[in-house]
Scaffold this active site. Structure first.
Site, mmCIF file in Angstrom:
data_model
loop_
_atom_site.group_PDB
_atom_site.id
_atom_site.type_symbol
_atom_site.label_atom_id
_atom_site.label_comp_id
_atom_site.label_asym_id
_atom_site.label_seq_id
_atom_site.Cartn_x
_atom_site.Cartn_y
_atom_site.Cartn_z
ATOM 1 N N GLY A 152 0.791 -1.222 0.000
ATOM 2 C CA GLY A 152 0.000 0.000 0.000
ATOM 3 C C GLY A 152 0.817 1.263 0.000
ATOM 4 N N GLY A 158 2.709 2.329 -2.874
ATOM 5 C CA GLY A 158 2.899 2.872 -4.211
ATOM 6 C C GLY A 158 4.064 2.302 -4.982
ATOM 7 C CG LEU A 159 7.451 1.555 -3.414
ATOM 8 C CD1 LEU A 159 8.583 1.144 -2.479
ATOM 9 C CD2 LEU A 159 7.929 2.627 -4.381
ATOM 10 N N GLY A 160 4.149 -0.965 -6.068
ATOM 11 C CA GLY A 160 3.725 -2.112 -6.876
ATOM 12 C C GLY A 160 3.787 -3.438 -6.154
ATOM 13 C CB SER A 161 3.472 -4.338 -2.559
ATOM 14 O OG SER A 161 2.164 -3.861 -2.347
ATOM 15 C CB SER A 162 -0.668 -6.242 -5.449
ATOM 16 O OG SER A 162 -1.484 -7.284 -5.948
ATOM 17 C CD GLU A 192 -1.422 -8.431 -9.563
ATOM 18 O OE1 GLU A 192 -1.653 -7.772 -8.538
ATOM 19 O OE2 GLU A 192 -0.471 -8.180 -10.334
ATOM 20 C CG ASP A 244 2.606 -1.794 -10.588
ATOM 21 O OD1 ASP A 244 3.175 -0.817 -11.121
ATOM 22 O OD2 ASP A 244 1.750 -1.677 -9.691
#
Length: 328
Positions: free
Chosen positions: A96, A98-102, A134, A146
């Site tokens: 959460g 903003g670095l594309g974790s999902s 996703e 991402d």
């Protein structure tokens, strides 16, 4: 045991044009880079093969894959019918932000499972399958940038074509320009995380509006300009383009910025930053600024937020450990 290491990313310009509702009509593009902050995924045979053990921010132990609560793990493990394993994830930064974790998680998980089964997988396949999981299977209101950033790694210009295909073009530049770019980037944590889905859902709905479409097209033009400047070893306009891109990005959905974020951004611009943006969907997470080194301490003191040191990286998703085991 198999362990994969998959990088998070920073997106410089063009974010939002990777949503299918936009690029299928107009084409999209993003300029981004992976960074040396990572998601680690390990896969190991579980002691009792009747069970599957999952360790992330929660712990799960299930005797039936359909009982898995984690949506991505549920989808991937059921689709591949992989049970009797222990899967653990560890990340350098929280979700959460903003670095594309999902998407980094999904790419790393797929890579780990391919490797656990003794199968080679290309970076393009990892990215495509992560998008399939996703966006198509789980219906997340996200774009495609991402997954490609995490799989490929490096500083790239990623183009999203109207026919659904994606191309990844590495940015070619002199080493001294690359090093200068890296040294002129500084990142701060706002102290708040957020769910990107709410913001992205609104942004997706807004794409049908003429003004939003126009602004996204302008953001793509800026991404093209940024690409050209980097390839010509010209960083003089980089900060300005970041700033123009952020002003456009804020118009795409109501939750992207707020008074606190706007104030922090204004403080940064008054204290040495030449441009910047909130990473990811917005609403919180990390600020990225372009600021020359002699002004960075002044900026850090004025903005009063936690600084995160980072470097740009080249590798993308990689297998970093292969233990002794039989191949499934």
């Amino acid at each position: 045991m198999i362990i994969t290491r998959t990088p998070f990313r920073v997106s410089f310009c063009g974010g939002g044009s990777d949503l299918a509702s936009f690029y299928e009509q107009h084409g999209g593009c993003v300029l981004s880079s992976s960074i040396n902050k990572y998601m680690y995924i390990s896969v190991h045979p579980y002691f009792d093969e009747k069970y599957t053990s999952l360790k992330y921010s929660e712990n799960e132990l299930v005797d039936d894959l359909s009982k898995i609560k984690h949506r991505i793990l549920n989808s991937v493990l059921n689709q591949r019918k992989l049970s009797g394993v222990e899967i653990s994830s560890t990340a350098d930064v929280p979700a959460g932000t903003g670095l594309g974790s999902s998407s980094t998680f999904t790419v790393g998980l797929l890579h780990a499972i391919y490797s656990y089964k003794g199968q080679y997988v290309s970076k393009a396949t990892l990215a495509e399958e992560a998008c399939e999981v996703e966006i198509n299977r789980l219906g997340a209101p996200i774009g495609k940038q991402d997954q490609y950033a995490a799989a490929f790694g490096g500083l790239n210009f990623i183009r999203f074509k109207r026919n659904g295909s994606t191309s990844v073009e590495p940015i070619m530049m002199k080493p001294e320009t690359y090093n200068k770019l890296q040294n002129n980037l500084i990142m701060f944590y706002t102290g708040t995380s957020r769910s990107a889905n709410t913001i992205l859902s609104e942004q997706k709905n807004n794409i049908s509006q003429q003004e939003t479409t126009k602004n996204l097209q302008q953001m793509c033009t800026l991404a093209e300009e940024m690409k050209a400047a980097l390839q010509e070893d010209d960083l003089s306009s980089f900060g300005e383009i970041l700033n123009r891109g952020w002003l456009l990005k804020k118009t795409l959905a109501s939750g992207i910025s707020n008074p606190d974020i706007d104030h922090a951004y204004d403080v940064a611009m008054e204290n040495g930053a030449l441009g910047g943006k909130l990473l990811g969907a917005g609403g919180g997470g990390f600020f990225l600024f372009y600021c020359e080194p002699h002004n960075q301490e002044k900026l850090r003191t004025a903005i009063g937020l936690k600084k995160m040191d980072f470097k740009l990286e080249y590798d993308g998703s990689s297998v970093v450990h292969v233990g002794d085991k039989y191949w499934n």
